[in-house]
Design a protein around this motif. Structure first.
Motif, PDB file in Angstrom:
ATOM      1  N   GLN A   1       0.837  -1.204   0.000  1.00  0.00           N
ATOM      2  CA  GLN A   1       0.000   0.000   0.000  1.00  0.00           C
ATOM      3  C   GLN A   1       0.872   1.254   0.000  1.00  0.00           C
ATOM      4  OE1 GLN A   1      -2.863   0.170   3.175  1.00  0.00           O
ATOM      5  NE2 GLN A   1      -3.657   2.141   2.527  1.00  0.00           N
TER       6      GLN A   1
ATOM      7  N   THR B   1       2.500   1.780  -3.424  1.00  0.00           N
ATOM      8  CA  THR B   1       1.483   2.297  -4.341  1.00  0.00           C
ATOM      9  C   THR B   1       1.269   3.789  -4.108  1.00  0.00           C
ATOM     10  OG1 THR B   1       0.407   0.140  -4.434  1.00  0.00           O
ATOM     11  CG2 THR B   1      -0.923   2.053  -5.085  1.00  0.00           C
ATOM     12  N   ALA B   2       1.189   4.191  -2.845  1.00  0.00           N
ATOM     13  CA  ALA B   2       1.009   5.606  -2.502  1.00  0.00           C
ATOM     14  C   ALA B   2       2.220   6.428  -2.942  1.00  0.00           C
ATOM     15  CB  ALA B   2       0.784   5.761  -1.002  1.00  0.00           C
TER      16      ALA B   2
ATOM     17  N   THR C   1       4.355   5.810  -5.359  1.00  0.00           N
ATOM     18  CA  THR C   1       4.336   5.913  -6.821  1.00  0.00           C
ATOM     19  C   THR C   1       3.295   6.936  -7.265  1.00  0.00           C
ATOM     20  OG1 THR C   1       5.110   3.641  -7.059  1.00  0.00           O
ATOM     21  CG2 THR C   1       3.998   4.612  -8.964  1.00  0.00           C
ATOM     22  N   ALA C   2       2.121   6.903  -6.638  1.00  0.00           N
ATOM     23  CA  ALA C   2       1.068   7.868  -6.970  1.00  0.00           C
ATOM     24  C   ALA C   2       1.528   9.288  -6.661  1.00  0.00           C
ATOM     25  CB  ALA C   2      -0.213   7.544  -6.212  1.00  0.00           C
ATOM     26  N   TYR C   3       2.178   9.482  -5.528  1.00  0.00           N
ATOM     27  CA  TYR C   3       2.697  10.799  -5.150  1.00  0.00           C
ATOM     28  C   TYR C   3       3.715  11.298  -6.167  1.00  0.00           C
ATOM     29  CZ  TYR C   3       5.840  14.172  -3.072  1.00  0.00           C
ATOM     30  OH  TYR C   3       6.644  15.269  -2.888  1.00  0.00           O
TER      31      TYR C   3
ATOM     32  N   PHE D   1       2.020  12.520  -9.300  1.00  0.00           N
ATOM     33  CA  PHE D   1       0.762  13.252  -9.160  1.00  0.00           C
ATOM     34  C   PHE D   1       0.776  14.600  -9.863  1.00  0.00           C
ATOM     35  CE2 PHE D   1      -2.658  15.375  -6.618  1.00  0.00           C
ATOM     36  CZ  PHE D   1      -3.697  14.533  -6.998  1.00  0.00           C
TER      37      PHE D   1
ATOM     38  N   GLU E   1      -7.480  16.259  -7.418  1.00  0.00           N
ATOM     39  CA  GLU E   1      -8.131  15.403  -8.403  1.00  0.00           C
ATOM     40  C   GLU E   1      -9.423  16.055  -8.910  1.00  0.00           C
ATOM     41  OE1 GLU E   1      -9.127  10.701  -8.334  1.00  0.00           O
ATOM     42  OE2 GLU E   1      -9.775  11.824  -6.568  1.00  0.00           O
TER      43      GLU E   1
ATOM     44  N   THR F   1     -13.187  11.534  -9.391  1.00  0.00           N
ATOM     45  CA  THR F   1     -13.121  10.988  -8.042  1.00  0.00           C
ATOM     46  C   THR F   1     -14.228   9.968  -7.784  1.00  0.00           C
ATOM     47  OG1 THR F   1     -12.846  11.576  -5.708  1.00  0.00           O
ATOM     48  CG2 THR F   1     -14.527  12.779  -6.922  1.00  0.00           C
TER      49      THR F   1
ATOM     50  N   ARG G   1      -8.228  12.823  -4.091  1.00  0.00           N
ATOM     51  CA  ARG G   1      -6.762  12.804  -3.985  1.00  0.00           C
ATOM     52  C   ARG G   1      -6.260  14.233  -4.145  1.00  0.00           C
ATOM     53  NH1 ARG G   1      -3.631   9.062  -7.749  1.00  0.00           N
ATOM     54  NH2 ARG G   1      -4.716  10.319  -9.267  1.00  0.00           N
TER      55      ARG G   1
ATOM     56  N   ILE H   1      -4.671  10.467  -0.250  1.00  0.00           N
ATOM     57  CA  ILE H   1      -5.230   9.641  -1.322  1.00  0.00           C
ATOM     58  C   ILE H   1      -6.561   8.998  -0.935  1.00  0.00           C
ATOM     59  CG2 ILE H   1      -3.046   9.198  -2.472  1.00  0.00           C
ATOM     60  CD1 ILE H   1      -2.917   6.487  -1.145  1.00  0.00           C
TER      61      ILE H   1
END
Length: 162
Positions: free
Chosen positions: A3, A6-7, A9-11, A14, A73, A78, A85, A141
């Motif tokens: 988790q 994943t966060a 990578t998303a950050y 972004f 986002e 969303t 996010r 997120i």
């Protein structure tokens, strides 16, 4: 992938989802202002905005060289309106002096990103470039999923402690 991975990578990707940011400034008289500005970002995560000297947020940055910026986002994307996010940075602001090597480099980055409009803006004497240097950040997120951005390494975030 965990988790947290994943966060992270998303950050890290972004801000790539956006062409503009929401900027919050305050006047010398403590009157808040929210606005937006197109931006470019460098490899050190410094954010540059190219703004009119006539705008309220530009005048505020001269008076109080601090800002909060928000990347959020799109509502249409969303799943839960209460948990969009978003990434916020508290920043210090400094003017990039016109016609310096840095100024030319940043204007070239704006032109590469936004096209021919920058040629017009480049010749307008009232347009300014401000460097917004993040000093603190937070990436959210979802419900219970907030991450603090490491001020010493803006490429890293870690879970917020409750």
């Amino acid at each position: 992938m965990s988790q947290f991975e994943t966060a992270l990578t998303a950050y890290q990707g972004f801000t790539d989802l956006f062409q503009s940011l929401i900027i919050s400034t305050v006047s010398a008289d403590n009157i808040p202002n929210a606005s937006y500005a197109p931006f470019v970002i460098d490899e050190s995560k410094n954010i540059y905005i190219y703004v009119s000297g006539l705008s309220t947020h530009t005048q505020n940055l001269y008076a109080v060289p601090k800002a909060s910026v928000l990347f959020i986002e799109d509502e249409s994307q969303t799943k839960q309106i209460f948990a969009r996010r978003r990434l916020t940075f508290d920043c210090t602001a400094s003017l990039v002096e016109r016609d310096t090597e840095l100024w030319n480099q940043i204007v070239d980055s704006f032109e590469a990103r936004f096209g021919d409009i920058i040629q017009l803006l480049r010749d307008l004497p009232d347009f300014r470039i401000f460097k917004l240097k993040p000093t603190k950040g937070r990436f959210v997120i979802g419900f219970g999923a907030a991450y603090e951005v490491d001020p010493d390494n803006l490429n890293i975030c870690s879970p917020t402690e409750s």
